[in-house]
Design a protein around this motif. Structure first.
Motif, mmCIF file in Angstrom:
data_model
loop_
_atom_site.group_PDB
_atom_site.id
_atom_site.type_symbol
_atom_site.label_atom_id
_atom_site.label_comp_id
_atom_site.label_asym_id
_atom_site.label_seq_id
_atom_site.Cartn_x
_atom_site.Cartn_y
_atom_site.Cartn_z
ATOM 1 N N SER A 272 0.832 -1.191 0.000
ATOM 2 C CA SER A 272 0.000 0.000 0.000
ATOM 3 C C SER A 272 0.872 1.247 0.000
ATOM 4 C CB SER A 272 -0.906 -0.010 1.236
ATOM 5 O OG SER A 272 -0.109 0.010 2.412
ATOM 6 N N GLY A 273 0.253 2.398 -0.213
ATOM 7 C CA GLY A 273 0.988 3.649 -0.192
ATOM 8 C C GLY A 273 1.356 4.047 1.229
ATOM 9 N N ALA A 274 2.332 4.938 1.332
ATOM 10 C CA ALA A 274 2.782 5.398 2.645
ATOM 11 C C ALA A 274 1.749 6.316 3.263
ATOM 12 C CB ALA A 274 4.122 6.102 2.515
ATOM 13 N N ARG A 275 1.511 6.151 4.536
ATOM 14 C CA ARG A 275 0.579 6.996 5.275
ATOM 15 C C ARG A 275 1.371 8.073 6.026
ATOM 16 N NH1 ARG A 275 -4.125 3.275 7.989
ATOM 17 N NH2 ARG A 275 -4.412 1.777 6.296
ATOM 18 N N PRO A 276 0.697 9.090 6.529
ATOM 19 C CA PRO A 276 1.393 10.053 7.388
ATOM 20 C C PRO A 276 2.003 9.342 8.592
ATOM 21 C CG PRO A 276 -0.759 10.907 6.741
ATOM 22 C CD PRO A 276 -0.716 9.488 6.279
ATOM 23 N N PHE A 277 3.163 9.814 9.014
ATOM 24 C CA PHE A 277 3.881 9.124 10.078
ATOM 25 C C PHE A 277 3.066 9.062 11.367
ATOM 26 C CE2 PHE A 277 6.815 9.029 13.688
ATOM 27 C CZ PHE A 277 7.498 7.852 13.408
ATOM 28 N N ARG A 278 2.285 10.122 11.648
ATOM 29 C CA ARG A 278 1.515 10.121 12.883
ATOM 30 C C ARG A 278 0.486 8.992 12.914
ATOM 31 N NH1 ARG A 278 0.056 14.667 10.055
ATOM 32 N NH2 ARG A 278 -2.058 14.708 9.175
ATOM 33 N N ASP A 279 0.074 8.489 11.716
ATOM 34 C CA ASP A 279 -0.904 7.396 11.661
ATOM 35 C C ASP A 279 -0.263 6.032 11.838
ATOM 36 O OD1 ASP A 279 -2.799 9.316 11.216
ATOM 37 O OD2 ASP A 279 -2.938 8.986 9.049
ATOM 38 N N VAL A 280 1.042 5.939 11.615
ATOM 39 C CA VAL A 280 1.717 4.635 11.705
ATOM 40 C C VAL A 280 2.856 4.660 12.721
ATOM 41 C CG1 VAL A 280 1.109 3.987 9.347
ATOM 42 C CG2 VAL A 280 3.229 5.246 9.769
ATOM 43 N N LYS A 281 2.813 5.629 13.607
ATOM 44 C CA LYS A 281 3.891 5.781 14.586
ATOM 45 C C LYS A 281 4.036 4.528 15.450
ATOM 46 C CE LYS A 281 5.352 8.855 18.348
ATOM 47 N NZ LYS A 281 5.026 10.085 19.099
ATOM 48 N N LEU A 282 2.922 3.946 15.866
ATOM 49 C CA LEU A 282 2.986 2.755 16.703
ATOM 50 C C LEU A 282 3.652 1.596 15.964
ATOM 51 C CD1 LEU A 282 2.273 1.202 19.263
ATOM 52 C CD2 LEU A 282 0.023 0.736 18.271
ATOM 53 N N GLN A 283 3.252 1.378 14.717
ATOM 54 C CA GLN A 283 3.863 0.298 13.939
ATOM 55 C C GLN A 283 5.351 0.554 13.702
ATOM 56 O OE1 GLN A 283 0.909 1.721 13.184
ATOM 57 N NE2 GLN A 283 -0.402 -0.012 13.699
ATOM 58 N N TRP A 284 5.710 1.819 13.475
ATOM 59 C CA TRP A 284 7.117 2.191 13.260
ATOM 60 C C TRP A 284 7.942 1.863 14.495
ATOM 61 C CZ3 TRP A 284 11.113 5.218 14.943
ATOM 62 C CH2 TRP A 284 12.096 5.566 14.016
ATOM 63 N N LEU A 285 7.414 2.214 15.659
ATOM 64 C CA LEU A 285 8.136 1.946 16.904
ATOM 65 C C LEU A 285 8.230 0.449 17.178
ATOM 66 C CD1 LEU A 285 6.624 4.777 19.135
ATOM 67 C CD2 LEU A 285 8.958 4.660 18.253
ATOM 68 N N GLN A 286 7.174 -0.283 16.848
ATOM 69 C CA GLN A 286 7.225 -1.734 17.034
ATOM 70 C C GLN A 286 8.311 -2.371 16.177
ATOM 71 O OE1 GLN A 286 3.149 -2.691 16.105
ATOM 72 N NE2 GLN A 286 2.539 -2.738 18.263
ATOM 73 N N GLN A 287 8.380 -1.958 14.914
ATOM 74 C CA GLN A 287 9.393 -2.518 14.020
ATOM 75 C C GLN A 287 10.796 -2.105 14.450
ATOM 76 O OE1 GLN A 287 8.183 -1.293 10.096
ATOM 77 N NE2 GLN A 287 6.583 -2.838 9.954
ATOM 78 N N LEU A 288 10.937 -0.870 14.927
ATOM 79 C CA LEU A 288 12.243 -0.419 15.418
ATOM 80 C C LEU A 288 12.689 -1.263 16.610
ATOM 81 C CD1 LEU A 288 14.452 1.975 15.369
ATOM 82 C CD2 LEU A 288 13.120 2.868 17.287
ATOM 83 N N SER A 289 11.769 -1.541 17.529
ATOM 84 C CA SER A 289 12.110 -2.303 18.723
ATOM 85 C C SER A 289 12.499 -3.729 18.387
ATOM 86 C CB SER A 289 10.917 -2.307 19.696
ATOM 87 O OG SER A 289 10.572 -0.987 20.072
ATOM 88 N N CYS A 290 11.982 -4.261 17.276
ATOM 89 C CA CYS A 290 12.259 -5.654 16.902
ATOM 90 C C CYS A 290 13.431 -5.796 15.934
ATOM 91 C CB CYS A 290 11.011 -6.281 16.284
ATOM 92 S SG CYS A 290 9.623 -6.404 17.429
ATOM 93 N N ASP A 291 14.106 -4.688 15.601
ATOM 94 C CA ASP A 291 15.237 -4.749 14.682
ATOM 95 C C ASP A 291 16.477 -5.211 15.443
ATOM 96 O OD1 ASP A 291 17.174 -4.480 12.781
ATOM 97 O OD2 ASP A 291 16.661 -2.416 12.224
ATOM 98 N N ASN A 292 16.807 -6.489 15.298
ATOM 99 C CA ASN A 292 17.946 -7.050 16.034
ATOM 100 C C ASN A 292 19.293 -6.572 15.505
ATOM 101 O OD1 ASN A 292 16.221 -8.557 17.694
ATOM 102 N ND2 ASN A 292 16.105 -10.214 16.178
ATOM 103 N N ASP A 293 19.300 -5.946 14.311
ATOM 104 C CA ASP A 293 20.562 -5.463 13.749
ATOM 105 C C ASP A 293 20.979 -4.122 14.341
ATOM 106 O OD1 ASP A 293 20.749 -7.682 12.118
ATOM 107 O OD2 ASP A 293 19.668 -6.721 10.456
#
Length: 253
Positions: free
Chosen positions: A2-23
């Motif tokens: 899908s297309g990119a949404r405004p960051f404020r709408d996906v902030k939670l998902q962004w933080l979740q993915q950041l927290s799970c980045d083992n690299d």
């Protein structure tokens, strides 16, 4: 995708993915979380805290912050536009690629729906208060809970007896004719007996006078007026009862 949404709408998902980045190193993850949760503007999607500000907040050195920012930039979490001096801090913005990944995760979450029984799902039993042919279940009794139940002792306590508020009395000398006369008028106005009938006469320090609830009769609008009327009424009734209980003395013929 899908297309990119405004960051404020996906902030939670962004933080979740950041927290799970083992690299990512712990320092890089800590810096990213601080920037996004504390300084990021929800409309411009940019933040510009100085290295020193981040260092003070995270308890790390400025050099550690610089290495962490470089790592976040290389691994595609931030687009970094470095400043060129005092008053022109480095500018941080979540990268377009990371926002797109978060948008995809949000899209998948929004599309999750409950399957109906004919598609492999199941119905949740309705909550009912009894068992019937329509389904549902009743919560079985809990004997352990019944054992520890103790009735409130207040439930069996006798009803509380209402106590009357005591009325403090003051002494008014018999020579205070003006005050005494106003009390006589006030008693008559409220249909109460006279001072003599109510037995208000007393003596203090050898001086004759009267015991009243106040130096002057109360104004009709004050709450104390009702208290004092009740006081005189009780005193009247008490005197009447005492008089009725006294034996009748017959005169000898």
């Amino acid at each position: 995708m899908s297309g990119a949404r405004p960051f404020r709408d996906v902030k939670l998902q962004w933080l979740q993915q950041l927290s799970c980045d083992n690299d990512l190193s712990d320092n890089a993850r800590s810096v990213a979380l601080y920037i996004v949760t504390t300084h990021l503007n929800g409309h411009t999607e940019k933040a510009w805290p100085s290295y020193q500000t981040i260092a003070d907040a995270t308890g790390k050195s400025v050099k550690t912050i610089q290495r962490a920012v470089r790592e976040l930039e290389v691994k595609g979490w931030f687009e970094v536009q470095r400043g060129n001096g005092v008053g022109h801090n480095t500018e941080y913005r979540p990268s377009a690629a990371s926002i797109l990944r978060a948008s995809d995760a949000r899209e998948k979450t929004d599309k999750v729906v409950t399957l109906s029984p004919d598609k492999g799902g199941q119905n949740r039993p309705a909550r009912r208060s009894d068992v019937s042919g329509e389904g549902g279940q009743i919560c079985p009794p809990n004997p352990e809970k019944e054992k520890i139940y103790k009735p409130n002792p207040r439930e069996d306590a006798p009803p509380r007896v209402e106590t009357r508020r005591a009325v403090p009395l003051v002494f008014i000398a018999e020579t205070k004719a003006d005050q005494v006369e106003q009390w006589r008028t006030w008693l008559r106005r409220h249909g109460l007996p006279s001072i003599e009938v109510l037995g208000l006469r007393t003596v203090k320090s050898g001086k004759p006078g009267y015991a009243f609830p106040g130096y002057w009769p109360p104004d009709e609008a004050t709450p104390s007026a009702l208290d004092w009327i009740a006081y005189f009424s009780r005193r009247r009734d008490h005197i009447a009862d005492e008089t009725a209980r006294q034996p009748t003395v017959r005169r000898a013929s």
